[in-house]
Scaffold this motif. Structure first.
Motif, PDB file in Angstrom:
ATOM      1  N   SER A  99       0.815  -1.209   0.000  1.00 42.16           N
ATOM      2  CA  SER A  99       0.000   0.000   0.000  1.00 42.16           C
ATOM      3  C   SER A  99       0.852   1.263   0.000  1.00 42.16           C
ATOM      4  O   SER A  99       0.412   2.307  -0.450  1.00 42.16           O
ATOM      5  CB  SER A  99      -0.964   0.001   1.182  1.00 42.16           C
ATOM      6  N   ASP A 100       2.103   1.188   0.515  1.00 43.62           N
ATOM      7  CA  ASP A 100       3.006   2.340   0.488  1.00 43.62           C
ATOM      8  C   ASP A 100       3.220   2.859  -0.925  1.00 43.62           C
ATOM      9  O   ASP A 100       3.383   4.055  -1.120  1.00 43.62           O
ATOM     10  CB  ASP A 100       4.373   1.970   1.060  1.00 43.62           C
ATOM     11  N   ILE A 101       3.229   1.965  -1.893  1.00 42.29           N
ATOM     12  CA  ILE A 101       3.489   2.339  -3.273  1.00 42.29           C
ATOM     13  C   ILE A 101       2.386   3.246  -3.828  1.00 42.29           C
ATOM     14  O   ILE A 101       2.602   3.987  -4.770  1.00 42.29           O
ATOM     15  CB  ILE A 101       3.712   1.078  -4.152  1.00 42.29           C
ATOM     16  N   TRP A 102       1.209   3.236  -3.220  1.00 38.62           N
ATOM     17  CA  TRP A 102       0.075   4.021  -3.705  1.00 38.62           C
ATOM     18  C   TRP A 102      -0.141   5.304  -2.907  1.00 38.62           C
ATOM     19  O   TRP A 102      -1.221   5.885  -2.943  1.00 38.62           O
ATOM     20  CB  TRP A 102      -1.191   3.174  -3.722  1.00 38.62           C
ATOM     21  N   LEU A 121       0.376  -3.888 -11.106  1.00 38.63           N
ATOM     22  CA  LEU A 121       1.298  -2.765 -11.205  1.00 38.63           C
ATOM     23  C   LEU A 121       2.035  -2.535  -9.890  1.00 38.63           C
ATOM     24  O   LEU A 121       3.244  -2.296  -9.874  1.00 38.63           O
ATOM     25  CB  LEU A 121       0.535  -1.506 -11.615  1.00 38.63           C
ATOM     26  N   GLY A 122       1.310  -2.624  -8.781  1.00 38.73           N
ATOM     27  CA  GLY A 122       1.929  -2.459  -7.469  1.00 38.73           C
ATOM     28  C   GLY A 122       2.984  -3.513  -7.202  1.00 38.73           C
ATOM     29  O   GLY A 122       4.042  -3.226  -6.648  1.00 38.73           O
ATOM     30  N   THR A 123       2.710  -4.743  -7.624  1.00 40.20           N
ATOM     31  CA  THR A 123       3.688  -5.822  -7.476  1.00 40.20           C
ATOM     32  C   THR A 123       4.912  -5.546  -8.345  1.00 40.20           C
ATOM     33  O   THR A 123       6.052  -5.697  -7.905  1.00 40.20           O
ATOM     34  CB  THR A 123       3.064  -7.177  -7.860  1.00 40.20           C
ATOM     35  N   TYR A 124       4.681  -5.112  -9.580  1.00 43.05           N
ATOM     36  CA  TYR A 124       5.792  -4.804 -10.498  1.00 43.05           C
ATOM     37  C   TYR A 124       6.679  -3.714  -9.921  1.00 43.05           C
ATOM     38  O   TYR A 124       7.896  -3.890  -9.798  1.00 43.05           O
ATOM     39  CB  TYR A 124       5.267  -4.390 -11.883  1.00 43.05           C
TER      40      TYR A 124
END
Length: 115
Positions: free
Chosen positions: A2-5, A106-109
């Motif tokens: 969730s940090d990535i968002w 996308l978040g995983t990538y």
């Protein structure tokens, strides 16, 4: 993941700032301009039009990839290379803007490439 968002504190992003038209710089050069952006908590992103670098391609970058927003220069710096952005899952605004499965992919990538 969730940090990535979310926009990190070091990004100097101010909630409500319209990022449309800002230049986007990868760690190794210019990638395009912002066509769309959101600062929704837990799902913030920018959409970059990569013309002429990647003709006709748009990419979604999670807000967590942004290292700094320079409002005076209307420039956004991201902590990804041009190749990492080029090789990201393809983005289609008609299909992916609100697609939770796409965001997970996308978040995983981007998450696998570090923050």
């Amino acid at each position: 993941m969730s940090d990535i968002w979310g926009y990190g504190p070091a990004s100097k992003y101010s909630s409500g700032t319209d990022l449309t038209g800002y230049k986007v710089e990868a760690t190794d050069g210019h990638v395009g301009k912002v066509d769309d952006a959101t600062d929704e908590v837990g799902s913030a992103f920018i959409v970059v039009n990569c013309k002429p670098w990647l003709i006709g391609k748009h990419v979604m970058l999670p807000a967590g990839t942004i290292t700094v927003v320079e409002t005076d220069q209307e420039t956004i710096h991201v902590n990804r290379t041009k190749d990492e952005i080029k090789n990201a899952p393809e983005y289609d605004p008609e299909l992916h803007r609100n697609d939770a499965k796409y965001r997970t992919t996308l978040g995983t990538y981007y998450g696998s490439h570090g923050r």
